[in-house]
Write a protein that holds these residues in place. Sequence first.
Motif, short mmCIF file in Angstrom:
data_model
loop_
_atom_site.label_atom_id
_atom_site.label_comp_id
_atom_site.label_asym_id
_atom_site.label_seq_id
_atom_site.Cartn_x
_atom_site.Cartn_y
_atom_site.Cartn_z
N ASN A 1 -64.16 -47.69 70.47
CA ASN A 1 -63.04 -47.04 71.13
C ASN A 1 -63.54 -46.58 72.49
OD1 ASN A 1 -60.96 -45.48 72.05
ND2 ASN A 1 -61.10 -43.94 70.45
N TRP A 2 -63.21 -47.31 73.53
CA TRP A 2 -63.79 -47.09 74.85
C TRP A 2 -63.40 -45.76 75.47
CZ3 TRP A 2 -67.70 -49.99 76.35
CH2 TRP A 2 -67.86 -51.24 75.76
N THR A 3 -62.27 -45.20 75.06
CA THR A 3 -61.86 -43.93 75.67
C THR A 3 -62.81 -42.78 75.33
OG1 THR A 3 -60.35 -43.45 73.83
CG2 THR A 3 -59.41 -44.57 75.77
N GLN A 4 -63.61 -42.93 74.27
CA GLN A 4 -64.57 -41.88 73.93
C GLN A 4 -65.65 -41.72 75.00
OE1 GLN A 4 -67.09 -42.63 70.49
NE2 GLN A 4 -67.15 -44.83 70.97
N SER B 1 -55.68 -42.29 79.36
CA SER B 1 -57.03 -42.82 79.19
C SER B 1 -57.03 -44.29 78.81
CB SER B 1 -57.80 -42.01 78.15
OG SER B 1 -57.95 -40.68 78.58
N GLN B 2 -56.18 -44.70 77.88
CA GLN B 2 -56.16 -46.10 77.46
C GLN B 2 -55.67 -47.00 78.60
OE1 GLN B 2 -57.54 -47.51 74.63
NE2 GLN B 2 -57.19 -49.31 75.89
N GLN B 3 -54.69 -46.55 79.35
CA GLN B 3 -54.20 -47.33 80.48
C GLN B 3 -55.30 -47.48 81.52
OE1 GLN B 3 -52.55 -44.84 79.00
NE2 GLN B 3 -50.78 -45.93 78.16
N PHE B 4 -56.09 -46.42 81.72
CA PHE B 4 -57.22 -46.49 82.63
C PHE B 4 -58.23 -47.52 82.14
CE2 PHE B 4 -61.47 -44.92 83.98
CZ PHE B 4 -61.31 -45.08 85.35
N MET B 5 -58.45 -47.58 80.83
CA MET B 5 -59.38 -48.55 80.27
C MET B 5 -58.91 -49.98 80.50
SD MET B 5 -62.17 -47.49 79.18
CE MET B 5 -62.63 -45.85 79.65
N TYR B 6 -57.59 -50.19 80.54
CA TYR B 6 -57.09 -51.53 80.88
C TYR B 6 -57.51 -51.91 82.29
CZ TYR B 6 -54.03 -50.98 76.77
OH TYR B 6 -53.54 -50.78 75.51
#
Length: 141
Positions: A52-55, A69-74
């Motif tokens: 889970n990259w947001t961690q 955070s997840q949108q940033f990971m995209y």
Amino acid sequence: MKGDAAISREASRTDEVANSGAAYQAYMLLLIGFTVAPIIAGLDKFFNVLTNWTQYLSPMASSILGGASQQFMYLVGVIEIVAGIGVFLKPKIFAYVVAAWLALIIVNLLLIPGYFDVALRDLGLLLGALALGRLSSLYDK
């Protein structure tokens, strides 16, 4: 000033290093690694299979993003995929782009208690990217 003979000897040594099997093999290992790894990590930002990259976002970064955070990971995933392709096509430039990217990741990780080991690992990757950049001066013509 160096004499012509000294310059000739220095150029000969440079050619020997450039043509040595070990130096070229090191270049190819780094080129493949810094092409494939960012592409895989970038793709996984969309699927979260590896982790889970947001961690890995610091509380400060998460706060600035305001829950996105997840949108940033995209976005991070796209940047990493582009960086991996860039390393393959033009390592002389993109090795340093990857090194700078890793420096930003390290700063972020140092802001998260308990992730100093990951930051240290990424420092090793940063040094590898810098080594690829230097070897690219010989092999990326």
